[in-house]
Every structure is written in structure tokens, then in C-alpha cells.
Design a protein around this motif. Structure first.
Motif, short mmCIF file in Angstrom:
data_model
loop_
_atom_site.label_atom_id
_atom_site.label_comp_id
_atom_site.label_asym_id
_atom_site.label_seq_id
_atom_site.Cartn_x
_atom_site.Cartn_y
_atom_site.Cartn_z
N ARG A 130 0.82 -1.31 -0.06
CA ARG A 130 0.08 -0.03 -0.03
C ARG A 130 0.76 1.33 0.07
N THR A 131 0.32 2.31 -0.31
CA THR A 131 0.90 3.61 -0.51
C THR A 131 0.31 4.66 0.65
N LEU A 132 1.06 4.94 1.62
CA LEU A 132 0.58 5.83 2.79
C LEU A 132 0.88 7.23 2.37
N ASP A 133 -0.01 8.03 1.98
CA ASP A 133 0.15 9.33 1.52
C ASP A 133 0.39 10.41 2.72
N THR A 134 -0.33 10.33 3.77
CA THR A 134 -0.52 11.19 4.94
C THR A 134 -0.46 10.41 6.27
N LEU A 135 0.40 10.82 7.22
CA LEU A 135 0.11 10.38 8.54
C LEU A 135 0.58 11.65 9.39
N ASP A 136 -0.42 12.57 9.45
CA ASP A 136 0.22 13.71 10.30
C ASP A 136 -0.48 13.86 11.70
N ILE A 137 0.11 14.20 12.81
CA ILE A 137 -0.43 14.18 13.86
C ILE A 137 -0.30 15.53 14.53
N GLU A 138 -1.70 15.75 15.05
CA GLU A 138 -1.84 17.16 15.49
C GLU A 138 -2.06 17.20 16.95
N GLN A 139 -1.65 18.24 17.65
CA GLN A 139 -1.77 18.08 19.31
C GLN A 139 -2.62 19.28 19.65
N ILE A 140 -3.69 19.03 20.44
CA ILE A 140 -4.61 20.00 20.69
C ILE A 140 -4.69 20.38 22.26
N GLU A 141 -4.62 21.38 22.81
CA GLU A 141 -4.82 21.72 24.35
C GLU A 141 -6.21 21.88 24.59
N ARG A 142 -6.61 20.99 25.44
CA ARG A 142 -8.32 20.85 25.71
C ARG A 142 -8.71 21.72 26.85
N ASP A 143 -9.71 22.06 26.86
CA ASP A 143 -10.40 23.10 28.06
C ASP A 143 -10.36 22.23 29.40
N ASP A 144 -10.19 20.99 29.43
CA ASP A 144 -10.20 20.09 30.73
C ASP A 144 -8.74 20.05 31.24
N GLY A 145 -7.65 20.62 30.39
CA GLY A 145 -6.35 20.40 30.73
C GLY A 145 -5.85 19.22 30.20
N ALA A 146 -6.32 18.35 29.45
CA ALA A 146 -5.76 17.19 28.84
C ALA A 146 -5.12 17.57 27.62
N GLN A 147 -4.50 16.54 27.01
CA GLN A 147 -3.92 16.89 25.60
C GLN A 147 -4.68 15.91 24.80
N GLU A 148 -5.11 16.45 23.53
CA GLU A 148 -5.58 15.54 22.39
C GLU A 148 -4.90 15.44 21.28
N PHE A 149 -4.58 14.25 20.81
CA PHE A 149 -3.72 14.18 19.64
C PHE A 149 -4.76 13.67 18.59
N ARG A 150 -4.58 14.21 17.48
CA ARG A 150 -5.50 13.74 16.11
C ARG A 150 -4.59 13.12 15.11
N PHE A 151 -4.69 12.12 14.91
CA PHE A 151 -3.97 11.44 13.59
C PHE A 151 -4.92 11.52 12.30
N HIS A 152 -4.26 12.26 11.48
CA HIS A 152 -4.93 12.50 10.15
C HIS A 152 -4.03 11.55 9.00
#
Length: 256
Positions: A169-191
Motif C-alpha cells: 500500500r502507499t501511505l500518503d499522509t500520517l500527520d499528528i496534531e496536538q490540541i490543548e483541551r479546556d479540561d487540561g488534557a492533551q488530545e492528539f489527532r492522527f490524520h
């Protein structure tokens, strides 16, 4: 028979995946049952991709063939009416040509995976995001993700029951975004973006990269696992909650 493209969103928690299965609740089954209330007969819709038990969608695409020449807005309204109270919604409906195919006409699929690093239990997002308690290193995870880009034999990162003819398979994108949440936690979004995916490929990626973020693996370990072409070398496969089929790309967007 007139053909219609449907854009679909759903909460995967109550379902045993997308694909209709005898005596089991599935997303495909829910939509086909709604279609049968509009045209009483057996319906068979085709989706751009099959999602597993517990996996969600914000941009699944499927096509259906109808006997009646439905005005798309009326079909959209009628399907959503008959889908209630199931956590499934048709977000768009358009008429397409008879040779347009939700799966074979697609050029790419995009997935989103949501991961949160938080000590307190989740309450409002249970089943919608994967929670871990340890802190994660974004830079290390992104470096590990970069080792997976390009065309590879992804045997290590596919399920042993995967039915694909080839692990290439060809993987074109695997980008990880970090978001600082209002509850103080860190969310990571894998695109994640590719033309097509192997069974459990995205969950295998995220589970492995979480180990990199936690410090149990290094980016070099990701490279070694990929090159081993051995399923036993994969990191833990993460749970389905947090995974969303976000978008399907076509040569021309039928919903534009």
C-alpha cells in the motif's frame, strides 16, 4: 435504475461494523432497512469502505439504486426519517451516473483517529475517543509516523484475517496534531490518507505510535517493525473508539 450517492455519518458503538451480517446490527443493515420502507424489496448498497465494530464515520460514502426517480432532497429527508432513532444520518444525497461507484470510483480515503492523554475518566466522550493516562511526546510520534510514509509491504500493520490480495500500500499522509483541551488534557489527532487501507492498518499504526509517544518504542523501532514484514512485530492494536472514516475523495466531488 436511478443511482444515488449518499454521504453518511454514524456512531459505530451500537453496531457490529458497516457490513450487513445475519442476525447482527450493522450500519449497512440500518440503511437498507430504511430503503426498504421507501421501496419494499431487498436492497444492496455499496460503500467506499467497510468500518469495523465500534468505528465511526463523518464522511462515509455509499451508493444505492432505486426503482423510482426520486428527487434527491426527498430521498434524503425520507431516509433520515426512517433511520430514526438509529445513530445514523444521511448528510447529503445526490443523483449520479449509472456507472459511478462509491468504492471503485474513489481515489483516496481519509481517516481521523482521536487519542487523549488524561488522568480522569472520560464521561461525555466515552466510546468516541481513545484515552490513555500517560503523557505522550508528539515529536517522537511524528518521527515514527514519518517512517511509514510511502509505498511499503505493510504486513506488520495488517490483521492476520485481512482479505486483501497484497500487503503493498502507499501511505500518503500520517500527520499528528496536538490540541490543548479546556479540561487540561492533551488530545492528539492522527490524520491518515491513502488510496486504500488494509484491515486494522490505521489502528495498528496508532497503537504502535502511542508506544513511541510513551517512550516504550523509538522511531527506529517503527522502521524495524515495518521492515520485518511480520505481524508479531507490530505494537499493540488500539481499540476502535476514536477512529472515524472522515472523507472519501473522487475525481469530481459528487456532493460539491
Amino acid at each position: 435504475m436511478p443511482r444515488y450517492a449518499l454521504k453518511i455519518e454514524y456512531d459505530g458503538q451500537p453496531y457490529c461494523g458497516w457490513q450487513r451480517q445475519p442476525n447482527l446490527s450493522t450500519v449497512q443493515g440500518a440503511i437498507e432497512d430504511a430503503l426498504a420502507k421507501l421501496e419494499p424489496r431487498e436492497h444492496a448498497i455499496t460503500a467506499a469502505g467497510r468500518t469495523d465494530t465500534g468505528v465511526h464515520a463523518t464522511g462515509q460514502v455509499a451508493h444505492c439504486d432505486m426503482e423510482k426517480d426520486w428527487e434527491p432532497f426527498r430521498l434524503f429527508e425520507a431516509l433520515n426519517y426512517h433511520l430514526k432513532p438509529a445513530p445514523v444520518a444521511i448528510s447529503a444525497c445526490v443523483r449520479v451516473s449509472e456507472d459511478w461507484h462509491a468504492r471503485f470510483s474513489a481515489l483516496e480515503r481519509r481517516y481521523l483517529f482521536r487519542l487523549v492523554s488524561r488522568r480522569a475518566p472520560l464521561v461525555l466522550e466515552t466510546g468516541k475517543i481513545w484515552q490513555v493516562r500517560q503523557k505522550l511526546d508528539l515529536a517522537a510520534m511524528q518521527e515514527g509516523a514519518n517512517r511509514l510514509l510511502g509505498r511499503h509491504d505493510f504486513t506488520t500493520f495488517r490483521s492476520t484475517i485481512c482479505q486483501a490480495n497484497s500487503p503493498m500500500r502507499t501511505l500518503d499522509t500520517l500527520d499528528i496534531e496536538q490540541i490543548e483541551r479546556d479540561d487540561g488534557a492533551q488530545e492528539f489527532r492522527f490524520h491518515v490518507r491513502a488510496r486504500s487501507f488494509l484491515h486494522n492498518q490505521v489502528r495498528s499504526f496508532v497503537g504502535t505510535l502511542e508506544r513511541v509517544g510513551a517512550g516504550s518504542w523509538t522511531p527506529d523501532d517503527v522502521t524495524a517493525a515495518l521492515e520485518a514484514k511480520d505481524r508479531n512485530r507490530c505494537g499493540p492494536v488500539c481499540p476502535p473508539q476514536g477512529l472515524y472514516l472522515a472523507q472519501v475523495g473522487y475525481p469530481e466531488d459528487p456532493f460539491a
